[in-house]
Design an enzyme around this catalytic site. Structure first.
Site, PDB file in Angstrom:
ATOM      1  N   SER A  89      -8.388 -19.355 -35.033  1.00 33.33           N
ATOM      2  CA  SER A  89      -8.704 -18.963 -33.670  1.00 33.33           C
ATOM      3  C   SER A  89      -8.839 -17.442 -33.617  1.00 33.33           C
ATOM      4  O   SER A  89      -9.643 -16.862 -34.323  1.00 33.33           O
ATOM      5  CB  SER A  89      -7.625 -19.499 -32.715  1.00 33.33           C
ATOM      6  OG  SER A  89      -8.058 -19.414 -31.382  1.00 33.33           O
ATOM      7  N   LYS A 144      -7.926 -19.119  -4.323  1.00 34.08           N
ATOM      8  CA  LYS A 144      -6.873 -18.204  -4.755  1.00 34.08           C
ATOM      9  C   LYS A 144      -5.704 -18.917  -5.412  1.00 34.08           C
ATOM     10  O   LYS A 144      -5.032 -18.356  -6.281  1.00 34.08           O
ATOM     11  CB  LYS A 144      -6.384 -17.394  -3.546  1.00 34.08           C
ATOM     12  CG  LYS A 144      -5.560 -16.185  -3.918  1.00 34.08           C
ATOM     13  CD  LYS A 144      -6.376 -15.174  -4.699  1.00 34.08           C
ATOM     14  CE  LYS A 144      -5.558 -13.949  -5.050  1.00 34.08           C
ATOM     15  NZ  LYS A 144      -6.325 -12.999  -5.877  1.00 34.08           N
TER      16      LYS A 144
END
Length: 287
Positions: free
Chosen positions: A116, A168
């Site tokens: 990764s 949000k």
């Protein structure tokens, strides 16, 4: 051409210059060993001063490795299961910038794992070498977390959240998962994956194979990684550097230093949390 050396009693003896290491070192005609800076990049990649690998922590060390002593090359000794994509990009970007500014070749050597973000760092090098048992790859992006709404409900806890924007509070772990939030996250992950893949392709070029699983998040051992073009061969750092830069090559090691308080355990709690996060990262690859 032999030279005469005079020793006690007025006697002389003749030896060739190469038989005398001291004279070889001080002679203006002798060639000094080449220097290679060895930069250790070990641990999970995150942000901030407490992370094992972050741009803030490792950045000054990278600068020193490239600038101190006019090295003939910089070697990256990598042992990382990955972590933050942004920090991976920042660290790799700094390595490439300095390599191009100083016109210094960069070689990467994989220890246990370069997966990764760890592989992102390896791709900053001009070539990549690994042990036959090294784990390489995992070119993908992951987002993981926990959901606790049922647990809170059973405990009689009511969560109250107020926002001024529709999205949000998306992916709030204390609220039931919303389909639209998951879809939005997957778009972000795909975009980040594209950035990662594009970087690997730009750095490895036509050395990469056309295997369909190359960018699926899979990972492989050294021999298979060579076949896929993820690395250039099997080699260990000292042996390879001697092969490239001579058996007398001087390897100058660089790595982050722990602060005085950290050495005496003053930051024990933060160190423990960092160690757990690091352990979890390596555990994903069976290490």
């Amino acid at each position: 051409m032999p030279i005469a050396l005079f020793v006690g009693g007025g006697h002389s003896t003749s030896e060739t210059m190469t038989d005398w290491p001291l004279l070889k070192r001080i002679s203006p005609f002798s060639k000094s060993p080449r220097r290679v800076a060895l930069l250790r990049l070990s641990g999970s990649i995150g942000s901030g001063p407490r992370s094992a690998l972050s741009a803030e922590v490792i950045g000054p060390v990278i600068e020193k490795a490239f600038r101190k002593g006019k090295p003939a090359a910089v070697a990256l000794l990598i042992n990382s299961p990955g972590g933050s994509p942004v920090q991976s990009s920042l660290i790799a970007g700094q390595i490439r910038r300095l390599a191009e500014e100083k016109e210094i070749p960069v070689h990467a050597f994989v220890e246990d794992v370069a997966a990764s973000g760890g592989y992102w760092l390896a791709c900053a090098a001009d070539d990549i070498w690994a042990d036959p048992a090294s784990i390489v790859g995992s070119i993908g992006v992951i987002s993981a977390g926990f959901g606790l709404p049922v647990f809170l409900a059973r405990q009689g806890v009511e969560r109250r959240v107020y926002t001024s924007g529709k999205s949000k509070s998306q992916l709030d772990p204390f609220q039931p998962e919303k389909k639209e939030d998951v879809e939005r996250l997957k778009v972000l992950l795909e975009d980040m994956h594209t950035v990662f893949v594009d970087y690997v392709k730009a750095r490895r070029g036509d050395r990469l194979s056309n295997d369909d699983g190359l960018y699926s998040g899979e990972f492989w051992l050294g021999a298979r990684a060579i076949e896929l073009g993820l690395i250039d061969g099997q080699a260990h750092v000292v042996t390879k550097l001697r092969e490239l830069y001579g058996k007398d090559v001087r390897i100058i090691r660089h790595g982050p230093k722990r602060g005085l308080f950290s050495r005496f355990g003053v930051n024990f709690a933060e160190d423990a949390i960092g160690a757990i996060e690091n352990r979890v990262g390596f555990a994903r690859y069976g290490l």
